[in-house]
Design a protein around this motif. Structure first.
Motif, PDB file in Angstrom:
ATOM      1  N   ILE A 381       0.843  -1.199   0.000  1.00  0.00           N
ATOM      2  CA  ILE A 381       0.000   0.000   0.000  1.00  0.00           C
ATOM      3  C   ILE A 381       0.875   1.246   0.000  1.00  0.00           C
ATOM      4  N   SER A 415      -3.458   0.210  -3.491  1.00  0.00           N
ATOM      5  CA  SER A 415      -3.296  -1.078  -2.838  1.00  0.00           C
ATOM      6  C   SER A 415      -3.083  -2.168  -3.882  1.00  0.00           C
ATOM      7  N   ARG A 468      -7.333  -1.109   2.362  1.00  0.00           N
ATOM      8  CA  ARG A 468      -7.743  -2.425   1.855  1.00  0.00           C
ATOM      9  C   ARG A 468      -9.267  -2.551   1.819  1.00  0.00           C
TER      10      ARG A 468
END
Length: 699
Positions: A381, A415, A468
């Motif tokens: 990320i 991500s 996420r």
């Protein structure tokens, strides 16, 4: 009270002065400290629920853990449900802050809350704090500060370290359960620069049947010149810890005798973590302006092994690992202008903030005895947050001033899925932005029950969600489709308050507040998924008091009541679990510079709901800590701490949830061992009465 038209210039002058600190727990402006001849601090706060705590109050405060420094924030509760290397559990204003999701903390300008963290959003690990080196804790509650961005819904705190010490010293502390701690710190002047260094080595087994085996190494090095108002500081910090944890357990496992009160279900939970940082800050105060800047880079890592559910899946246990490795960098630049009498003595501040988290790997793995057996999910990320803010404080009339501000935040996250059989279709980009207006008004001072001011505050704020969850397409546990969640969750709050000085040396504040949160969506690191919760509303009353009846004596007393409810039914009810409705504390410290010094502190936690219907509740309890000290001379002193003085048998934290003990898995009770769980009370007991002895040698 200073002449109102001279106030901005006088504040700038005061901020450059070094005078004895008195204001502990009392609102002061950014850099102003006052001496004991100026006890009544009315006319310097923007709300009834902000303040500054100095080293003077912290010095004689008995602490079980470093993060209990945060309990100087009135109404804040700090607990632990695992090992001492893991971030603490925090509670404030009807929020179960978990490990920091709705309270923003900075240390020497560096953000502590971690976004998109392996264990939980906003993870706020303060175990690296060295309380003896803290110079100030500046706190604000609510969403009313323009400088506060992500996570500052219930409030924020800014912690600063000292730049120089009166004398170098060595502290050696030993105690029950193999507790040992060595701290050495000192400062010196080199060619006009101050160099401060502190090194801490600590270990502890705790009262647990499975020894904690905590090993902590901690160091800070600070090079500075001038003051916080005119000068600079460069700070390097190095921290690492390894530990074995005893997680919360089903209460029935203790009552049945399967494990003891300080026993554990699954062996070898715990972990290791590190935090290495380099930061710099600079300030310049001129005749009509103040300019400040700071920058930082942080190398952070965590490998956390936990089995909070015991043996749901089988006799191998439900242990999992949450791993996080990242580099965080960013900075802050701001400038304040004192606009003078022709513009109503307005203080105008504008600033820009930038932060980027480069998370090389954040993952969830199934493990047995800390060995990975399966990857649930693994991601990379990059998350970037920027903020602009402006704030104007104006003295319209001798009895009326306003604080009008606004900030704009933008967050963008990328991500990428790296592992997990059901996770590879997850990932992508997510972005969000928010404008947050702020408004405050102060009426007074009026000479009612002593000098008195009234406050009204309103504002918007937010906390971010895990990247996420904001880019999710499927559940990494089973591959089922899921909906992505918003990257930003809006909060809106308001507050009415009054601050008064009924007697010389007694500062008292009362506030009534309310908060609306658009969503209680939480990313559950233990499962790698988002837990859906609804919008919520919180309200409460807080009463804080600070009293210096005699020289060397400080009394503080706080009472906080709150109510937290979901807007709509969740699991058959509207009560927000683990929202503490009543918290109170009373502390007395004594130090007149003579041989004897010390402090005693009592803390009360009211019974709180464990689940949404309110049927199951925790047990309320008082706890008391004591510190006594004696100075033999200027070089030698000894301290005697008794933590949990009356050996209260209560629980540091209680939850309601599903878990299985080993015997239940063996018997197949309730489907244990085959994927089902038994709902019940999960507890982590208070540590029993603990005695610690310390010796300090000053040079």
């Amino acid at each position: 009270m200073m002449n109102l038209r001279m106030r901005p210039i006088m504040l700038a002058v005061l901020s450059t002065c070094s005078v004895p600190a008195f204001a502990a727990g009392i609102p002061t402006l950014q850099e102003v400290t006052v001496n004991s001849s100026s006890r009544d601090l009315i006319g310097v706060a923007d709300s009834a629920s902000e303040g500054t705590v100095t080293a003077k109050q912290l010095a004689n405060r008995p602490l079980l853990r470093p993060a209990e420094v945060m309990e100087v924030v009135p109404g804040m509760i700090v607990t632990q449900h695992s090992g001492d290397g893991k971030a603490n559990q925090y509670f404030l204003r009807g929020f179960n802050l978990d490990h920091g999701s709705d309270f923003s903390t900075h240390v020497m300008g560096m953000p502590i809350n971690m976004v998109s963290h392996a264990h939980g959003q906003g993870y706020m690990d303060l175990n690296f704090l060295i309380p003896e080196l803290v110079s100030t804790v500046k706190y604000k509650k609510g969403v009313y500060g323009a400088e506060d961005g992500d996570f500052a819904t219930s409030g924020s705190a800014r912690i600063d370290y000292q730049r120089k010490l009166a004398a170098p010293f060595i502290d050696l502390t030993v105690g029950q359960h193999n507790y040992r701690r060595l701290l050495t710190a000192g400062s010196t002047e080199i060619n006009g620069f101050n160099l401060l260094a502190g090194i801490e080595l600590a270990g502890n087994d705790g009262p647990w049947v499975q020894p904690e085996n905590l090993e902590k190494q901690n160091a800070v090095f600070r090079l500075s010149s001038g003051t916080t108002a005119n000068g600079f500081a460069l700070t390097a910090m190095l921290y690492k810890a390894d530990w074995t944890a005893s997680e919360h357990v089903p209460a029935r496992a203790i009552s049945s005798g399967e494990i003891g009160r300080y026993g554990t279900l699954v062996p070898n939970d715990g972990g290791h973590t590190h935090r290495y940082s380099l930061s710099g800050e600079w300030a310049l105060t001129g005749e009509n302006s103040v300019t400040r800047a700071n920058a930082y880079v942080i190398d952070y890592g965590l490998n956390l092994f936990s089995a909070p559910s015991g043996y749901i899946s089988g006799l191998a246990g439900d242990q999992h690992e949450q791993a996080d490795a990242r580099i965080v960098w960013g900075g802050d630049v701001r400038r304040t202008w004192f606009l003078g009498p022709e513009l109503r003595d307005t203080e105008l501040t504008a600033g820009v903030q930038l932060r980027q988290d480069r998370i090389s790997k954040v993952g969830l793995y199934n493990t047995v005895n800390r060995q990975r057996i399966n990857t649930v999910r693994e991601d990379r990320i990059t998350e970037t947050a920027s903020g602009l803010f402006i704030d104007a404080k104006t003295q319209w009339l001798p009895w009326f001033r306003t604080n009008i501000g606004a900030r704009y935040d933008a967050i963008r996250a990328e991500s990428t899925a790296l592992g997990g059989a059901n996770n590879m279709t997850n990932g992508g980009s997510a972005s969000a932005s928010q404008a947050s207006p702020k408004l405050g008004a102060v009426f007074g001072p009026f000479n009612l029950v002593g000098p008195t001011e009234f406050y009204a505050n309103w504002g918007h704020g937010f906390h971010s969600n895990d990247a996420r969850g904001a880019s999710a397409k499927v559940n990494p546990q089973d591959g089922s489709a899921v909906d992505a969640i918003p990257l930003i969750v809006k909060a809106k709050g308001s507050e009415l308050g009054v601050r008064m000085v009924p007697l010389p040396g007694w500062n008292s504040s009362l506030s009534v507040w309310q908060m609306d949160l658009a969503s209680e969506l939480v990313f559950i690191g233990d499962e790698g998924v988002t837990e859906p919760k609804g919008a919520s509303k919180r309200s409460g009353i807080e009463w804080s008091n600070y009293f210096t009846p005699f020289s060397g004596v400080i009394v503080d007393a706080d009472l906080a009541l709150s109510k937290a409810r979901f807007r709509d039914d969740v699991n058959g009810g509207r009560r927000v679990p683990n929202a503490i409705p009543l918290a109170a504390s009373l502390g007395v410290t004594y130090d007149d510079g003579g041989p004897w010094f010390g402090g005693v502190r009592m803390r009360y936690l009211g019974s709180y709901d464990l689940e949404e219907t309110g049927t199951e509740k925790s047990e309320a309890f008082w706890m008391t800590n004591l510190k006594l000290g004696y100075r033999f001379n200027k070089q030698w002193q000894a301290t005697f701490d008794v933590l949990n003085l009356f050996n209260k048998k209560a629980n540091d934290i209680e939850y309601w949830g599903g878990a299985c003990t080993r015997s239940e898995a063996l018997a197949g009770t309730g489907g244990c061992g085959t994927g089902s769980a038994i709902d019940g009370r999960l507890v982590h007991p208070l540590e029993p009465r603990t005695v610690r002895l310390g010796v300090r040698i000053s040079f």
